[in-house]
Scaffold this motif. Structure first.
Motif, PDB file in Angstrom:
ATOM      1  N   PRO B  48      83.792  14.259 -37.859  1.00 17.06           N
ATOM      2  CA  PRO B  48      83.850  15.055 -39.086  1.00 17.06           C
ATOM      3  C   PRO B  48      83.767  14.208 -40.362  1.00 17.06           C
ATOM      4  N   MET B  49      84.303  13.005 -40.323  1.00 16.68           N
ATOM      5  CA  MET B  49      84.243  12.148 -41.509  1.00 16.68           C
ATOM      6  C   MET B  49      82.793  11.784 -41.811  1.00 16.68           C
ATOM      7  N   ASP B  50      82.049  11.542 -40.756  1.00 18.61           N
ATOM      8  CA  ASP B  50      80.643  11.187 -40.907  1.00 18.61           C
ATOM      9  C   ASP B  50      79.878  12.355 -41.531  1.00 18.61           C
ATOM     10  N   LEU B  51      80.163  13.562 -41.027  1.00 15.84           N
ATOM     11  CA  LEU B  51      79.509  14.760 -41.552  1.00 15.84           C
ATOM     12  C   LEU B  51      79.876  14.971 -43.023  1.00 15.84           C
ATOM     13  N   LEU B  52      81.145  14.783 -43.320  1.00 17.79           N
ATOM     14  CA  LEU B  52      81.620  14.969 -44.683  1.00 17.79           C
ATOM     15  C   LEU B  52      80.947  13.971 -45.629  1.00 17.79           C
ATOM     16  N   LEU B  53      80.877  12.721 -45.194  1.00 18.48           N
ATOM     17  CA  LEU B  53      80.240  11.695 -46.020  1.00 18.48           C
ATOM     18  C   LEU B  53      78.778  12.032 -46.267  1.00 18.48           C
ATOM     19  N   TYR B  54      78.147  12.558 -45.226  1.00 20.10           N
ATOM     20  CA  TYR B  54      76.745  12.951 -45.352  1.00 20.10           C
ATOM     21  C   TYR B  54      76.584  14.050 -46.406  1.00 20.10           C
ATOM     22  N   LEU B  55      77.489  15.029 -46.356  1.00 24.72           N
ATOM     23  CA  LEU B  55      77.408  16.138 -47.312  1.00 24.72           C
ATOM     24  C   LEU B  55      77.628  15.638 -48.746  1.00 24.72           C
ATOM     25  N   ILE B  56      78.569  14.704 -48.892  1.00 26.58           N
ATOM     26  CA  ILE B  56      78.846  14.158 -50.224  1.00 26.58           C
ATOM     27  C   ILE B  56      77.628  13.402 -50.738  1.00 26.58           C
ATOM     28  N   ARG B  57      77.055  12.598 -49.871  1.00 31.13           N
ATOM     29  CA  ARG B  57      75.875  11.821 -50.254  1.00 31.13           C
ATOM     30  C   ARG B  57      74.718  12.732 -50.625  1.00 31.13           C
ATOM     31  N   ARG B  58      74.627  13.818 -49.886  1.00 33.05           N
ATOM     32  CA  ARG B  58      73.525  14.740 -50.111  1.00 33.05           C
ATOM     33  C   ARG B  58      73.630  15.372 -51.499  1.00 33.05           C
ATOM     34  N   GLN B  59      74.868  15.512 -51.936  1.00 31.62           N
ATOM     35  CA  GLN B  59      75.105  16.074 -53.268  1.00 31.62           C
ATOM     36  C   GLN B  59      74.980  15.001 -54.341  1.00 31.62           C
ATOM     37  N   LYS B  60      74.694  13.802 -53.902  1.00 33.44           N
ATOM     38  CA  LYS B  60      74.637  12.649 -54.820  1.00 33.44           C
ATOM     39  C   LYS B  60      75.941  12.517 -55.596  1.00 33.44           C
ATOM     40  N   MET B  61      77.025  12.749 -54.902  1.00 30.47           N
ATOM     41  CA  MET B  61      78.333  12.707 -55.541  1.00 30.47           C
ATOM     42  C   MET B  61      79.045  11.406 -55.202  1.00 30.47           C
ATOM     43  N   GLU B 118     103.863  15.080 -62.219  1.00 28.82           N
ATOM     44  CA  GLU B 118     104.198  14.336 -61.001  1.00 28.82           C
ATOM     45  C   GLU B 118     103.257  14.620 -59.824  1.00 28.82           C
ATOM     46  N   GLU B 119     102.765  15.860 -59.798  1.00 29.29           N
ATOM     47  CA  GLU B 119     102.035  16.232 -58.585  1.00 29.29           C
ATOM     48  C   GLU B 119     100.746  15.423 -58.434  1.00 29.29           C
ATOM     49  N   ALA B 120     100.639  14.790 -57.278  1.00 29.85           N
ATOM     50  CA  ALA B 120      99.463  13.963 -57.009  1.00 29.85           C
ATOM     51  C   ALA B 120      98.270  14.865 -56.711  1.00 29.85           C
ATOM     52  N   ASP B 121      97.098  14.301 -56.884  1.00 32.36           N
ATOM     53  CA  ASP B 121      95.867  15.033 -56.567  1.00 32.36           C
ATOM     54  C   ASP B 121      95.862  15.355 -55.082  1.00 32.36           C
ATOM     55  N   PRO B 122      95.735  16.624 -54.698  1.00 31.34           N
ATOM     56  CA  PRO B 122      95.732  16.955 -53.274  1.00 31.34           C
ATOM     57  C   PRO B 122      94.555  16.312 -52.534  1.00 31.34           C
ATOM     58  N   ARG B 123      93.546  15.887 -53.299  1.00 27.72           N
ATOM     59  CA  ARG B 123      92.381  15.290 -52.654  1.00 27.72           C
ATOM     60  C   ARG B 123      92.587  13.810 -52.346  1.00 27.72           C
ATOM     61  N   ALA B 124      93.639  13.226 -52.953  1.00 33.12           N
ATOM     62  CA  ALA B 124      93.797  11.770 -52.886  1.00 33.12           C
ATOM     63  C   ALA B 124      93.788  11.223 -51.452  1.00 33.12           C
ATOM     64  N   GLU B 125      94.537  11.907 -50.590  1.00 37.38           N
ATOM     65  CA  GLU B 125      94.636  11.418 -49.211  1.00 37.38           C
ATOM     66  C   GLU B 125      93.262  11.453 -48.515  1.00 37.38           C
ATOM     67  N   LEU B 126      92.546  12.556 -48.729  1.00 43.58           N
ATOM     68  CA  LEU B 126      91.228  12.676 -48.105  1.00 43.58           C
ATOM     69  C   LEU B 126      90.266  11.619 -48.649  1.00 43.58           C
ATOM     70  N   ILE B 127      90.347  11.396 -49.971  1.00 45.41           N
ATOM     71  CA  ILE B 127      89.473  10.395 -50.582  1.00 45.41           C
ATOM     72  C   ILE B 127      89.767   9.017 -49.995  1.00 45.41           C
ATOM     73  N   ARG B 128      91.063   8.730 -49.863  1.00 44.92           N
ATOM     74  CA  ARG B 128      91.440   7.437 -49.312  1.00 44.92           C
ATOM     75  C   ARG B 128      90.880   7.284 -47.887  1.00 44.92           C
ATOM     76  N   ARG B 129      91.007   8.342 -47.126  1.00 45.68           N
ATOM     77  CA  ARG B 129      90.521   8.273 -45.748  1.00 45.68           C
ATOM     78  C   ARG B 129      88.999   8.152 -45.684  1.00 45.68           C
ATOM     79  N   LEU B 130      88.338   8.882 -46.580  1.00 46.54           N
ATOM     80  CA  LEU B 130      86.873   8.809 -46.594  1.00 46.54           C
ATOM     81  C   LEU B 130      86.411   7.399 -46.949  1.00 46.54           C
ATOM     82  N   GLN B 131      87.127   6.801 -47.910  1.00 43.54           N
ATOM     83  CA  GLN B 131      86.749   5.441 -48.302  1.00 43.54           C
ATOM     84  C   GLN B 131      86.967   4.465 -47.162  1.00 43.54           C
ATOM     85  N   ALA B 132      88.108   4.613 -46.499  1.00 48.75           N
ATOM     86  CA  ALA B 132      88.408   3.719 -45.372  1.00 48.75           C
ATOM     87  C   ALA B 132      87.358   3.907 -44.279  1.00 48.75           C
ATOM     88  N   TYR B 133      86.999   5.155 -44.057  1.00 43.01           N
ATOM     89  CA  TYR B 133      86.017   5.432 -43.019  1.00 43.01           C
ATOM     90  C   TYR B 133      84.645   4.866 -43.392  1.00 43.01           C
TER      91      TYR B 133
END
Lengths: 186, 276, 186
Positions: B48-61, B118-133
């Motif tokens: 799923p991480m690979d698929l997600l990265l592909y989708l992000i890249r496809r959006q040029k994001m 105080e509330e952290a970005d809910p996306r932060a954890e996913l972003i961190r994981r995507l970067q690590a991946y």
């Protein structure tokens, strides 16, 4: 097109990388198939390679099934030291057969097979005899006159045993009643 | 249309994944793709991480700018399509879908003004994981670029006559190993009721072999010579039991010309041959 | 005593005849053990051999577990053509798992799964271990005592590396800086 240098490198590499000797036809149909080359040209390359390696530690030779590189014959005795003990371990089947012969001797192959429930390979019997641990001491007077196998003095010496009777003493008795019998032993 | 085309061109320059080691440059841009292609694509994504990265890249994001809404939407569409086509979908894809849905709902929820700081970005954890991946995916790519045996080079070997010259040392065997083998054999014998072999028989059976061997050297031997008095009483008993057992098993024959004369022992085979 | 020519032939033949890469120590303790030679002299011979083969179809290279001859890298495509069946293909999942173990070793299956976001198939772990690229080096002292995996010398040899340090460095991810951008996004 392929240059002379590249052609020689390719033929050389192919023969070295192959697991079996390579024929001229295999070279032409394999690594060289994409180039239009004729046999005499490849033959010439092989001759050159043979010349290149004449004074080296390995040489290009043509054997029945094709060309292969092999170490200089006169280096054999020195190279032997590369493999000091490349010896496989004996199988459980061999050790069990040996143990059975020691225990039930003199015994026949058929009797060993009856107890182990599987056939005893000729290879195992040959190995045990070549090792000098087992020998034929006679033949059983039943149809087929099967050989009677027994252990040898070399067998006892190898395992530093006075007698075969010393052997099971090392085995932990699994049942208490066998332990009692030990005292009566001769 | 033209920007789409440009995007597609760009896509082709980056290998987005590997199918059995081969870089995959082309992936269908729209979602309406034949099942066979989707199945192939599913194989192309390593997870799923690979698929997600592909989708992000496809959006040029940028990953850091993770556009959670469109990405979640597209990801769900892929997953739905995979399910509709009843492709065997790893549970990991559904776990990711749930995670995306959760992030989306948290982003959509109005935040209490006090907690906003105080509330952290809910996306932060996913972003961190995507970067690590992404780092790992790059690592896999670099590893694949390394010269590989049997793809880029082959080990070069030469035959040798040395093996034939080598004296093969036979494998060593310890007494313990042999004892263990014997223990296994004893278990086998125990399981077979009809083989009632007692341990006492051991030295007797060994002596039987010795006597048979002795008899193979001479056609017949004086009975008395089969005993060795230096072994003491126990040794004599063993020899005697061995002779009796050999006789019982029909392996030897004991002959006596007349009463009280010398007893001779010979192997059964010799006895037969000599017509005794 | 051994002449320079003989010494070079012997080292050359030994490396070609060995099934695995050969270290300098193995040479000194094996084929060369009967001659009193020092490391620098043998090192020099290895350097000469490397030079001799520089332009040939096979080359002498030093990998993690020692010296070996291997075919020239640029001949790969032509040689693969000869033995297509010898060239295995590895999936993205396998390469990612292998890369992770190489970079993060020793590491557990759970750690690999956490980063890859997908469960690691038993098939992949078995393939990696059967190929001898990965082995269990211990157990992590956490509940369940999961196995710790690390790469082997065979792995390095296969990928023409002398040590894990030769692997290209990976770019560490930059810290996410998402806080400010949030509002524009949704």
């Amino acid at each position: 097109m392929i240059s002379d240098t590249q052609l020689k490198q390719l033929v050389e590499a192919a023969i070295f990388a192959a697991e079996e000797p390579v024929t001229l036809d295999q070279l032409l149909g394999g690594v060289l198939s994409q180039f239009s080359l004729n046999k005499p040209r490849v033959r010439q390359v092989l001759d050159q390679l043979q010349e290149d390696y004449r004074e080296r530690g390995v040489q290009l030779v043509e054997v029945a099934s094709g060309f292969r590189f092999q170490t200089r014959a006169d280096l054999g005795p020195a190279l032997v030291h590369m493999w000091p003990e490349r010896t496989p371990k004996y199988s459980a089947a061999l050790l069990e057969t040996l143990a059975l012969i020691a225990w039930q001797q003199p015994t026949t192959r058929g009797e060993i097979e009856a107890i182990r429930g599987v056939s005893v390979s000729t290879q195992i019997m040959r190995t045990l005899q070549e090792r000098g641990w087992v020998k034929v001491v006679g033949h059983k007077e039943v149809p087929g006159r099967p050989a009677l196998f027994a252990t040898t003095k070399e067998f006892l010496d190898y395992f530093s045993l006075q007698s075969v009777a010393d052997l099971p003493a090392l085995v932990e008795p699994t049942e208490p009643d066998t332990r009692e019998r030990d005292t009566n032993e001769v | 249309m033209s920007s789409d085309f440009a995007l597609q061109q760009e896509q082709q320059s980056l290998p987005l994944g590997f199918v059995r080691g081969e870089p995959v440059f082309e992936r269908p841009d729209d979602l309406y793709i034949p099942p066979e292609a989707l199945e192939l694509m599913l194989e192309a994504f390593s997870g799923p991480m690979d698929l997600l990265l592909y989708l992000i890249r496809r959006q040029k994001m940028d990953i850091l700018d993770l556009p959670i809404l469109p990405i979640t939407k597209q990801y769900m569409e892929y997953v739905e399509l995979m399910r509709e086509l009843k492709l065997e979908l790893a549970a990991d894809y559904l776990v990711m879908a749930a995670m995306l849905a959760e992030i989306k709902s948290r982003l959509l929820l109005p935040k209490p003004p006090s907690a906003e700081e105080e509330e952290a970005d809910p996306r932060a954890e996913l972003i961190r994981r995507l970067q690590a991946y992404e780092v790992v995916r790059e690592g896999a790519h670099q590893l694949d670029q390394q010269p590989q045996q049997e793809r880029d080079f082959f080990p070069a070997h030469a035959d040798t006559n040395a093996h034939e010259l080598a004296v093969q040392e036979p494998p060593p065997v310890s007494v313990a190993e042999l004892s263990l083998a014997l223990a296994r054999v004893m278990q086998l014998v125990k399981a077979q009721r009809h083989h009632q072999v007692k341990r006492e028989a051991l030295s007797t059976r060994e002596r039987m072999s010795q006597i048979l061997e002795r008899l193979s050297e001479a056609p017949q031997v004086d009975f008395v010579q089969l005993f060795n008095v230096t072994e003491g009483k126990a040794g004599v008993v063993v020899s005697f039991l061995a002779i009796l057992e050999l006789n019982k098993e029909g392996l030897i024959r004991i002959v006596q010309a007349e009463a009280y004369s010398v007893l001779y022992v010979s192997r059964q085979a010799e006895a037969v041959e000599q017509g005794i």
